[in-house]
Design an enzyme around this catalytic site. Sequence first.
Site, PDB file in Angstrom:
ATOM      1  N   LYS A   1       0.849  -1.196   0.000  1.00 48.28           N
ATOM      2  CA  LYS A   1       0.000   0.000   0.000  1.00 48.28           C
ATOM      3  C   LYS A   1       0.883   1.243   0.000  1.00 48.28           C
ATOM      4  CE  LYS A   1      -3.920   1.897   2.688  1.00 48.28           C
ATOM      5  NZ  LYS A   1      -4.735   1.662   3.910  1.00 48.28           N
TER       6      LYS A   1
ATOM      7  N   SER B   1      -9.519   1.391   3.403  1.00 49.63           N
ATOM      8  CA  SER B   1      -8.803   2.190   2.420  1.00 49.63           C
ATOM      9  C   SER B   1      -7.738   1.404   1.634  1.00 49.63           C
ATOM     10  CB  SER B   1      -8.097   3.364   3.123  1.00 49.63           C
ATOM     11  OG  SER B   1      -7.174   2.890   4.099  1.00 49.63           O
TER      12      SER B   1
ATOM     13  N   SER C   1      -9.422  -1.091   7.614  1.00 52.37           N
ATOM     14  CA  SER C   1      -8.993  -0.773   6.252  1.00 52.37           C
ATOM     15  C   SER C   1      -8.352  -1.919   5.481  1.00 52.37           C
ATOM     16  CB  SER C   1      -8.019   0.419   6.269  1.00 52.37           C
ATOM     17  OG  SER C   1      -8.713   1.606   6.545  1.00 52.37           O
TER      18      SER C   1
END
EC number: 6.3.5.7
Length: 534
Positions: free
Chosen positions: A89, A179, A203
């Site tokens: 990420k 996210s 997330s």
Amino acid sequence: MSASCAAFRPATAMLGLSIREVSQALRDGRVSATELCKKCINQIQRTRYLNAYITITEETAMEQALRADIRLSTGKPLGPLDGIPFSVKDNFCTDNIETTCASNMLKGYVPPFNATVVQKLLDQGAVLVGKTNLDEFAMGSGSADGVFGPVRNPWSYATQYREQSKEDPDSDWTITGGSSGGSAAAVASLSSFLALGSDTGGSTRNPGSLCGVVALKPSYGLLSRHGLIPLVNSMDVPGIMTRSVHDAATVLRILQGRDERDSTTVQAPNTPPSLPEHFDIRDICVGIPKEYHAPGLSKDTLAQWSRVAAMFEQAGARVQEVSLPHTQHSIVCYHVLCCCEVASNMARFDGLEYGHRSAVDSSTDAMYATTRHEGFNNVVRRRILSGNYFLLKSNYERYFVKAQQIRRLITEDFKTVFRSGIDVLLTPTTLSDAARYSDFIQEDNRTRSAQEDVFTQPVNMAGVPAVTVPTALSPRGLPIGLQLIGQTLQDWKLLTVAHWMEQQLNFPLVRFHEDSNKRELDQSVRERTHTVGL
């Protein structure tokens, strides 16, 4: 066999394997690390319409794969991940690779170091193929609010979903959740064998559920946060996303443990080399929190929750209803604490040391103000404003202190349940399967996050581990996942139960529809045309 299956099969023949299987193939010489890396890079290119990646590190990855081949050819692999492609990420720092947090504020920022969890993977010989997309600074639950655009759920292009939809795939596609949606999409679309996400209020587990992958949020402190650009320091945890529970356990063993650069880390408990293949589920007591029958829970998710609870009971496990009475207050409590810590953490982005700096130079104050206005999106600015409001001297006791007191009660709820003899809790992860993007954006980020994080954020406030396990496909052909919650630092026991559950469910790999192959070809033509035009 359909054209889509025929086109997809060569990739899945190797890319669809588990980490354990492909690691053995590398050691046996059935595939080389460079071949495997190239397959993943090609798969990233084939699925670029998903927008899962911000940066593709092809050159660096091929160099890492070549070094892995040399080690493997001499019979001296660094570990079970040597030669295995992974993605990260884009809020984890990566040495000499741009790290943006999907924000204008950090466009062009190139860290001089690796996050500890990234370095541990590289030390094991894993091959970094790219940095994945997210909500700006990880603030969101749909991976739809970053400056690089929304991430598309791979299952939107799967045969099961496309055959039911009569609309154009450009208008009828679903979100990944957030996210860490880019990481989830990377693993689900078979372009990466594992991916790192961050988990502050769900997330990793939220997109894991919506994209049909295993998503582990470890106990707070078990994995180092050094190099993870912070959102909420007291809740942030690096998350692990894989296609099987066994793979998640393999990665956890490598990443866990104390780090001198992160004072919140703890010594990892002793764990066996791997998860047991045979496990007596009759020794386990599964709790079903009655407060998780939340408003808005879809009938399909409820049906799967009931089915899996019955599955545990029929196998001999004890299943009983439990109470977590302060759950009703958790989402409001989480929102207050999140905004307070966001306000503090975002203060460092002032245009002086790194990141974006406004061209306005009439005064220092003007430069500060315009830099932050230009660098942050509305979601980040609203959370900063809310956090500073909650932290005002006149509001501090009423909001921040009160939220901390409620957080302690939520933590005590979990402790009380586990002290009563419960081994794991079984809950939904999300209210429903993935929403269509066009429907998702009808509401603001704050409302969406409050809805989507309802089952996940209490775990972060309590610091306990949780894992999402893909359970079934909904009638729409989209994944539904369920969450298992364990006791602090009993992550291995949690994964053992999750592994047993996974073996009973037999969740499928994604199979792309023929329209997706045509879309890939059309996109390739457009890109070539654009390049020639330059």
